[in-house]
Design a protein around this motif. Structure first.
Motif, mmCIF file in Angstrom:
data_model
loop_
_atom_site.group_PDB
_atom_site.id
_atom_site.type_symbol
_atom_site.label_atom_id
_atom_site.label_comp_id
_atom_site.label_asym_id
_atom_site.label_seq_id
_atom_site.Cartn_x
_atom_site.Cartn_y
_atom_site.Cartn_z
ATOM 1 N N ALA A 197 0.829 -1.204 0.000
ATOM 2 C CA ALA A 197 0.000 0.000 0.000
ATOM 3 C C ALA A 197 0.869 1.264 0.000
ATOM 4 C CB ALA A 197 -0.921 -0.010 1.200
ATOM 5 N N GLY A 198 2.177 1.110 0.231
ATOM 6 C CA GLY A 198 3.070 2.263 0.205
ATOM 7 C C GLY A 198 3.709 2.540 1.549
ATOM 8 N N VAL A 199 3.949 1.478 2.332
ATOM 9 C CA VAL A 199 4.600 1.589 3.640
ATOM 10 C C VAL A 199 3.727 2.446 4.583
ATOM 11 C CG1 VAL A 199 6.789 1.994 4.865
ATOM 12 C CG2 VAL A 199 6.825 1.415 2.426
ATOM 13 N N VAL A 200 2.591 1.865 4.925
ATOM 14 C CA VAL A 200 1.602 2.552 5.749
ATOM 15 C C VAL A 200 1.608 1.910 7.141
ATOM 16 C CG1 VAL A 200 -0.858 3.081 5.987
ATOM 17 C CG2 VAL A 200 0.203 3.057 3.711
ATOM 18 N N PHE A 201 1.683 2.757 8.167
ATOM 19 C CA PHE A 201 1.746 2.287 9.559
ATOM 20 C C PHE A 201 0.381 2.453 10.232
ATOM 21 C CE2 PHE A 201 6.053 3.098 8.472
ATOM 22 C CZ PHE A 201 6.831 2.292 9.280
ATOM 23 N N PRO A 202 0.001 1.508 11.083
ATOM 24 C CA PRO A 202 -1.207 1.706 11.907
ATOM 25 C C PRO A 202 -0.839 2.548 13.120
ATOM 26 C CG PRO A 202 -0.242 -0.413 12.421
ATOM 27 C CD PRO A 202 0.662 0.213 11.380
ATOM 28 N N PRO A 203 -1.819 3.068 13.857
ATOM 29 C CA PRO A 203 -1.484 3.747 15.114
ATOM 30 C C PRO A 203 -0.703 2.793 16.023
ATOM 31 C CG PRO A 203 -3.812 4.019 14.594
ATOM 32 C CD PRO A 203 -3.265 3.058 13.588
ATOM 33 N N ALA A 309 20.457 -1.609 9.036
ATOM 34 C CA ALA A 309 19.172 -1.225 8.438
ATOM 35 C C ALA A 309 18.605 0.001 9.160
ATOM 36 C CB ALA A 309 18.185 -2.386 8.503
ATOM 37 N N THR A 310 18.718 0.008 10.483
ATOM 38 C CA THR A 310 18.197 1.147 11.252
ATOM 39 C C THR A 310 18.963 2.421 10.908
ATOM 40 O OG1 THR A 310 17.559 -0.336 13.024
ATOM 41 C CG2 THR A 310 17.791 1.986 13.608
ATOM 42 N N LYS A 311 20.296 2.301 10.881
ATOM 43 C CA LYS A 311 21.157 3.481 10.680
ATOM 44 C C LYS A 311 21.023 4.028 9.250
ATOM 45 C CE LYS A 311 25.533 3.163 9.916
ATOM 46 N NZ LYS A 311 26.666 2.321 9.834
ATOM 47 N N VAL A 312 21.135 3.151 8.264
ATOM 48 C CA VAL A 312 21.077 3.617 6.867
ATOM 49 C C VAL A 312 19.644 4.036 6.516
ATOM 50 C CG1 VAL A 312 21.564 3.004 4.456
ATOM 51 C CG2 VAL A 312 23.072 2.190 6.273
ATOM 52 N N GLY A 313 18.662 3.378 7.138
ATOM 53 C CA GLY A 313 17.266 3.769 6.916
ATOM 54 C C GLY A 313 17.022 5.203 7.368
ATOM 55 N N GLU A 314 17.559 5.543 8.531
ATOM 56 C CA GLU A 314 17.389 6.918 9.054
ATOM 57 C C GLU A 314 18.032 7.929 8.121
ATOM 58 O OE1 GLU A 314 17.352 5.947 13.720
ATOM 59 O OE2 GLU A 314 18.898 7.383 13.072
ATOM 60 N N LEU A 315 19.232 7.571 7.684
ATOM 61 C CA LEU A 315 19.962 8.470 6.774
ATOM 62 C C LEU A 315 19.162 8.697 5.490
ATOM 63 C CD1 LEU A 315 23.703 8.305 6.220
ATOM 64 C CD2 LEU A 315 22.307 8.270 4.211
ATOM 65 N N LEU A 316 18.602 7.616 4.945
ATOM 66 C CA LEU A 316 17.810 7.743 3.718
ATOM 67 C C LEU A 316 16.570 8.594 3.971
ATOM 68 C CD1 LEU A 316 17.929 4.176 2.104
ATOM 69 C CD2 LEU A 316 18.615 6.310 1.006
ATOM 70 N N ARG A 317 15.867 8.319 5.060
ATOM 71 C CA ARG A 317 14.623 9.059 5.325
ATOM 72 C C ARG A 317 14.914 10.548 5.484
ATOM 73 N NH1 ARG A 317 13.656 4.660 8.360
ATOM 74 N NH2 ARG A 317 13.855 5.713 10.365
ATOM 75 N N ASP A 318 15.993 10.886 6.192
ATOM 76 C CA ASP A 318 16.347 12.311 6.344
ATOM 77 C C ASP A 318 16.653 12.928 4.989
ATOM 78 O OD1 ASP A 318 16.048 12.085 9.008
ATOM 79 O OD2 ASP A 318 18.201 11.996 9.498
ATOM 80 N N GLY A 319 17.384 12.193 4.164
ATOM 81 C CA GLY A 319 17.828 12.746 2.881
ATOM 82 C C GLY A 319 16.732 12.818 1.835
ATOM 83 N N VAL A 325 7.944 16.562 -1.430
ATOM 84 C CA VAL A 325 7.626 15.305 -0.729
ATOM 85 C C VAL A 325 6.788 15.662 0.492
ATOM 86 C CG1 VAL A 325 8.646 13.375 0.544
ATOM 87 C CG2 VAL A 325 9.725 14.198 -1.569
ATOM 88 N N THR A 326 5.551 15.170 0.532
ATOM 89 C CA THR A 326 4.660 15.589 1.627
ATOM 90 C C THR A 326 4.851 14.746 2.880
ATOM 91 O OG1 THR A 326 2.889 14.226 0.707
ATOM 92 C CG2 THR A 326 2.897 16.554 0.093
ATOM 93 N N GLU A 327 5.350 13.517 2.717
ATOM 94 C CA GLU A 327 5.623 12.699 3.910
ATOM 95 C C GLU A 327 6.655 11.623 3.571
ATOM 96 O OE1 GLU A 327 3.022 10.838 7.502
ATOM 97 O OE2 GLU A 327 2.542 10.035 5.541
ATOM 98 N N VAL A 328 7.563 11.406 4.495
ATOM 99 C CA VAL A 328 8.496 10.270 4.395
ATOM 100 C C VAL A 328 8.209 9.375 5.597
ATOM 101 C CG1 VAL A 328 10.898 9.514 4.288
ATOM 102 C CG2 VAL A 328 10.270 11.757 3.362
ATOM 103 N N ARG A 329 7.940 8.093 5.319
ATOM 104 C CA ARG A 329 7.637 7.143 6.408
ATOM 105 C C ARG A 329 8.609 5.980 6.333
ATOM 106 N NH1 ARG A 329 3.079 8.208 3.632
ATOM 107 N NH2 ARG A 329 3.537 6.425 2.315
ATOM 108 N N GLY A 330 8.708 5.250 7.428
ATOM 109 C CA GLY A 330 9.479 4.023 7.328
ATOM 110 C C GLY A 330 10.089 3.614 8.626
ATOM 111 N N ARG A 331 10.588 2.398 8.612
ATOM 112 C CA ARG A 331 11.361 1.874 9.732
ATOM 113 C C ARG A 331 12.418 0.967 9.116
ATOM 114 N NH1 ARG A 331 8.204 -1.592 13.630
ATOM 115 N NH2 ARG A 331 6.728 0.100 13.772
#
Ligand SMILES: Cc1ncc(COP(=O)(O)O)c(C=O)c1O
Length: 399
Positions: A197-203, A309-319, A325-331
């Motif tokens: 669905a596009g990396v959608v998180f529940p509450p 994965a945690t470290k490079v994921g954060e770097l990607l999301r920040d960049g 881009v209206t929202e960047v999500r992920g873990r």
């Protein structure tokens, strides 16, 4: 007709010989190394999709190649009349990774995510109940049972009537879930993060509420971790942070790093619901696939790839943050972003021209699921061209 080995000739041969279930291929790929792939014309791409969250160790990883080669040289396939040690060791390992108490769970091996879900669906039928609750926006696969749990009308409608007694509720809506689940409900099936669905998180509290609601009614909580499991989100399972113990977890995709395998992991009482003759598969638990999965798990542990994965994921999301881009999500390394215009297909096409593979999972959404071995330097290599990719894609506009 054979018209050559370059991309154009191969595209034609593909069109002439394969069913058109996927539309024309975006590229014809010839080889890979680490997070890079090369097309049939020799162009290199940084693969930020990783076979859709599959190539956990990237391409041509020595540990995976060695495990598969050695196992194939030792014993390649035996059928399920017989057992092999890699299959047993993998089942034990997966039970430990999902947090089963010793002796408190069992595994069924399949060859894909949809098959892992099909086995889980049959397991839920053995409760004696048929009612299932699934989520809007869900994706569970394409076999008829898994499709019955998949929300998307375009995938379902050409194949109706689908099996089952399936009710859909809004993803993340605990009140709607509480209304839908009754003492007749066999199971609730949830993706901890909706990948397709596009990396959608529940509450945050949703999985915990889903656990409470299912427990109140004696229904099973089945978590589909086909896309999110096996380290993709920086933990072995995406549901770990919720503290919830599910009854069933389905796995596939990254499990064996590209060798086809799926697993239905059942915990507690429901783990003995499927008995002799209830289900089967010729290839499931094949020793080569099992050895591959063990090598992937060992490498993730040895090389600290969950932390990576945690470290490079954060770097990607920040960049990835940009005014368009209206929202960047992920873990971890499962990342989705929303664009302010329906130009995701253009973004993906322009990215390929810049030597980067990413995925337009809806007209406005881009998904990244790169190999867990992606380094910070390789992520930076992409981020350096990201603004230019957006500039060009926006200039081209929607088709
Ligand atoms: C959550 C989820 N479940 C099931 C599937 C189906 O897996 P497969 O394509 O291996 O059949 C997918 C594939 O994208 C998925 O993301």
């Amino acid at each position: 007709m054979t018209t050559g080995g370059g991309s154009t000739g191969l595209q034609q041969r593909y069109a002439d010989s394969l069913m058109n279930t996927f539309g024309p291929p975006k590229l014809v790929l010839a080889r890979g190394e680490g997070p890079y792939v090369w097309d049939a014309d020799g162009n290199r791409y940084l693969d930020l999709l990783g076979g859709i969250a599959v190539n956990a160790l990237g391409h041509n990883h020595p540990a995976l190649v060695a495990a598969v080669t050695t196992q194939l040289q030792t014993l390649g396939h035996v059928s399920n009349f017989f057992a092999t040690e890699p299959q047993i060791a993998l089942a034990e390992k997966l039970l430990a990774l999902v947090g089963a108490e010793p002796g408190g769970g069992k595994v069924f091996f399949a060859n894909s995510g949809t098959e892992a879900n099909e086995a889980a669906l049959k397991l839920t039928r053995r409760t004696g109940r048929t009612h299932l609750v699934a989520m809007r926006g869900s994706f569970h696969g394409r076999t008829m049972g898994a499709l019955a749990l998949t929300a998307k009308a375009a995938y379902r409608e050409p194949f109706e009537p689908l099996p089952g007694d399936v009710e859909f509720v809004a993803y993340g809506d605990a009140e709607a879930l509480a209304d839908a689940v009754t003492d007749e409900t066999a199971a609730v099936v949830v993706e901890p993060v909706q990948g397709e669905a596009g990396v959608v998180f529940p509450p945050e509290e949703f999985l915990r509420r889903a656990r409470e609601i299912t427990s109140e009614h004696g229904a099973l909580l089945w978590l589909d971790e086909v896309q999110t499991g096996m380290g993709r989100t920086g933990s072995w399972m995406a549901h770990e942070a919720s503290g919830v113990t599910p009854d069933v977890v389905t796995l596939a995709k990254g499990l064996a790093g590209g060798i086809p395998v799926g697993a239905t992991v059942a915990l507690g009482d429901c783990s003995t619901l499927l008995g002799p003759g209830n289900h089967g598969t010729t290839f499931g638990g094949n020793p080569v696939a099992s050895a591959a999965a063990l090598a992937v798990i060992e490498t993730i542990e040895r090389d600290g790839l969950l932390d990576n994965a945690t470290k490079v994921g954060e770097l990607l999301r920040d960049g990835l943050v940009d005014r368009r881009v209206t929202e960047v999500r992920g873990r971890g390394l499962l990342i989705g972003l929303d664009l302010d215009r329906a130009v995701a297909p253009q973004v993906a096409a322009v990215a390929r021209r810049h030597g980067v593979i990413l995925n337009d999972c809806t007209p406005e959404r881009i998904r990244l699921a790169p190999p867990l071995v992606l380094t910070a330097e390789q992520a930076e290599e992409f981020l350096a061209v990201w603004p230019a990719i957006l500039d060009e894609a926006y200039a081209e506009g929607p088709a």
